[in-house]
Design a protein around this motif. Structure first.
Motif, PDB file in Angstrom:
ATOM      1  N   VAL A   1      39.696  33.060  34.137  1.00  0.00           N
ATOM      2  CA  VAL A   1      39.527  32.647  35.523  1.00  0.00           C
ATOM      3  C   VAL A   1      39.118  33.895  36.290  1.00  0.00           C
ATOM      4  O   VAL A   1      39.876  34.867  36.352  1.00  0.00           O
ATOM      5  N   HIS A   2      37.915  33.886  36.820  1.00  0.00           N
ATOM      6  CA  HIS A   2      37.403  35.016  37.595  1.00  0.00           C
ATOM      7  C   HIS A   2      37.550  34.683  39.078  1.00  0.00           C
ATOM      8  O   HIS A   2      37.208  33.579  39.502  1.00  0.00           O
ATOM      9  N   PHE A   3      38.079  35.621  39.859  1.00  0.00           N
ATOM     10  CA  PHE A   3      38.185  35.417  41.295  1.00  0.00           C
ATOM     11  C   PHE A   3      37.964  36.738  41.998  1.00  0.00           C
ATOM     12  O   PHE A   3      38.081  37.805  41.402  1.00  0.00           O
ATOM     13  N   THR A   4      37.588  36.646  43.264  1.00  0.00           N
ATOM     14  CA  THR A   4      37.235  37.847  44.013  1.00  0.00           C
ATOM     15  C   THR A   4      38.162  38.054  45.199  1.00  0.00           C
ATOM     16  O   THR A   4      38.778  37.110  45.699  1.00  0.00           O
ATOM     17  N   ASN A   5      38.261  39.290  45.612  1.00  0.00           N
ATOM     18  CA  ASN A   5      38.926  39.653  46.849  1.00  0.00           C
ATOM     19  C   ASN A   5      38.084  40.741  47.496  1.00  0.00           C
ATOM     20  O   ASN A   5      37.986  41.839  46.952  1.00  0.00           O
ATOM     21  N   ARG A   6      37.472  40.384  48.587  1.00  0.00           N
ATOM     22  CA  ARG A   6      36.554  41.284  49.281  1.00  0.00           C
ATOM     23  C   ARG A   6      35.480  41.758  48.317  1.00  0.00           C
ATOM     24  O   ARG A   6      34.688  40.973  47.857  1.00  0.00           O
ATOM     25  N   LEU A   7      35.479  43.007  47.915  1.00  0.00           N
ATOM     26  CA  LEU A   7      34.441  43.505  47.017  1.00  0.00           C
ATOM     27  C   LEU A   7      34.942  43.695  45.592  1.00  0.00           C
ATOM     28  O   LEU A   7      34.207  44.221  44.750  1.00  0.00           O
ATOM     29  N   GLU A   8      36.157  43.290  45.310  1.00  0.00           N
ATOM     30  CA  GLU A   8      36.706  43.453  43.969  1.00  0.00           C
ATOM     31  C   GLU A   8      36.710  42.128  43.218  1.00  0.00           C
ATOM     32  O   GLU A   8      36.866  41.068  43.815  1.00  0.00           O
ATOM     33  N   ARG A   9      36.549  42.207  41.902  1.00  0.00           N
ATOM     34  CA  ARG A   9      36.553  41.021  41.044  1.00  0.00           C
ATOM     35  C   ARG A   9      37.705  41.169  40.049  1.00  0.00           C
ATOM     36  O   ARG A   9      37.895  42.227  39.451  1.00  0.00           O
ATOM     37  N   PHE A  10      38.458  40.091  39.875  1.00  0.00           N
ATOM     38  CA  PHE A  10      39.578  40.079  38.946  1.00  0.00           C
ATOM     39  C   PHE A  10      39.369  38.977  37.925  1.00  0.00           C
ATOM     40  O   PHE A  10      38.745  37.948  38.223  1.00  0.00           O
ATOM     41  N   SER A  11      39.893  39.184  36.721  1.00  0.00           N
ATOM     42  CA  SER A  11      39.810  38.192  35.656  1.00  0.00           C
ATOM     43  C   SER A  11      41.208  37.962  35.097  1.00  0.00           C
ATOM     44  O   SER A  11      41.916  38.908  34.792  1.00  0.00           O
ATOM     45  N   TRP A  12      41.569  36.683  34.972  1.00  0.00           N
ATOM     46  CA  TRP A  12      42.874  36.270  34.479  1.00  0.00           C
ATOM     47  C   TRP A  12      42.660  35.620  33.112  1.00  0.00           C
ATOM     48  O   TRP A  12      42.009  34.588  33.019  1.00  0.00           O
ATOM     49  N   CYS A  13      43.201  36.213  32.062  1.00  0.00           N
ATOM     50  CA  CYS A  13      43.076  35.704  30.695  1.00  0.00           C
ATOM     51  C   CYS A  13      44.200  34.712  30.427  1.00  0.00           C
ATOM     52  O   CYS A  13      45.374  35.066  30.542  1.00  0.00           O
ATOM     53  N   ILE A  14      43.842  33.482  30.045  1.00  0.00           N
ATOM     54  CA  ILE A  14      44.836  32.453  29.767  1.00  0.00           C
ATOM     55  C   ILE A  14      44.543  31.817  28.410  1.00  0.00           C
ATOM     56  O   ILE A  14      43.543  31.108  28.273  1.00  0.00           O
TER      57      ILE A  14
END
Length: 145
Positions: A73-86
């Protein structure tokens, strides 16, 4: 596991391959008619994900990518991108007034708007692939109908 993937992250590459398997090949992507969702609008995230993201902007989006053993699951916050491995064995999906993904005490709730309806086929494909991977075909037996 949640990773900051704004820039190339070696820890993410190693752990995502361990947990979820290597990304699908181009040929498999074509056979499966795509392995990624369109954009979802995020309505709410759990506290564990908020602390990772520090500040949660007002309009935020996410998308889902299938892997052989789980999803990202990829999601963003302002200019940063995060990925959640499930991994599939930890993935729980709820489809009520919101479409939500839960794992390991964390969750992301997506709004059911135009973006959701456009991604409905992908969601069905993801659930079918999860059931196939976990060998959950016993739910199709006459005992459960």
């Amino acid at each position: 596991m949640i990773f900051n993937t704004t820039y190339t992250n070696e820890d993410f590459l190693v752990h995502s391959k361990e947990l979820l398997g290597k990304p699908f090949s181009l040929l498999n992507k074509i056979k499966m008619k795509g392995i990624g969702s369109g954009r979802f609008m995020i309505a709410e995230v759990s506290e564990k994900l908020k602390t990772t993201k520090k500040q949660f902007s007002e309009l935020h989006y996410g998308n889902i990518e299938m892997r052989p053993k789980g999803i990202l699951v990829h999601f963003t916050n302002r200019l940063e991108r995060f990925s959640w491995c499930i991994p599939y064995h930890k993935l729980v999906i709820y489809n009520a007034s919101f479409f939500s993904i839960h794992a390991e005490g964390s969750f992301i709730k997506f709004k059911k708007n135009k973006n959701y309806t456009e991604n409905k086929k992908f969601i069905d494909k993801m659930i079918d692939y999860k059931n196939e991977y976990l060998n959950l075909d016993y739910y199709d037996s006459p005992l459960f109908k």
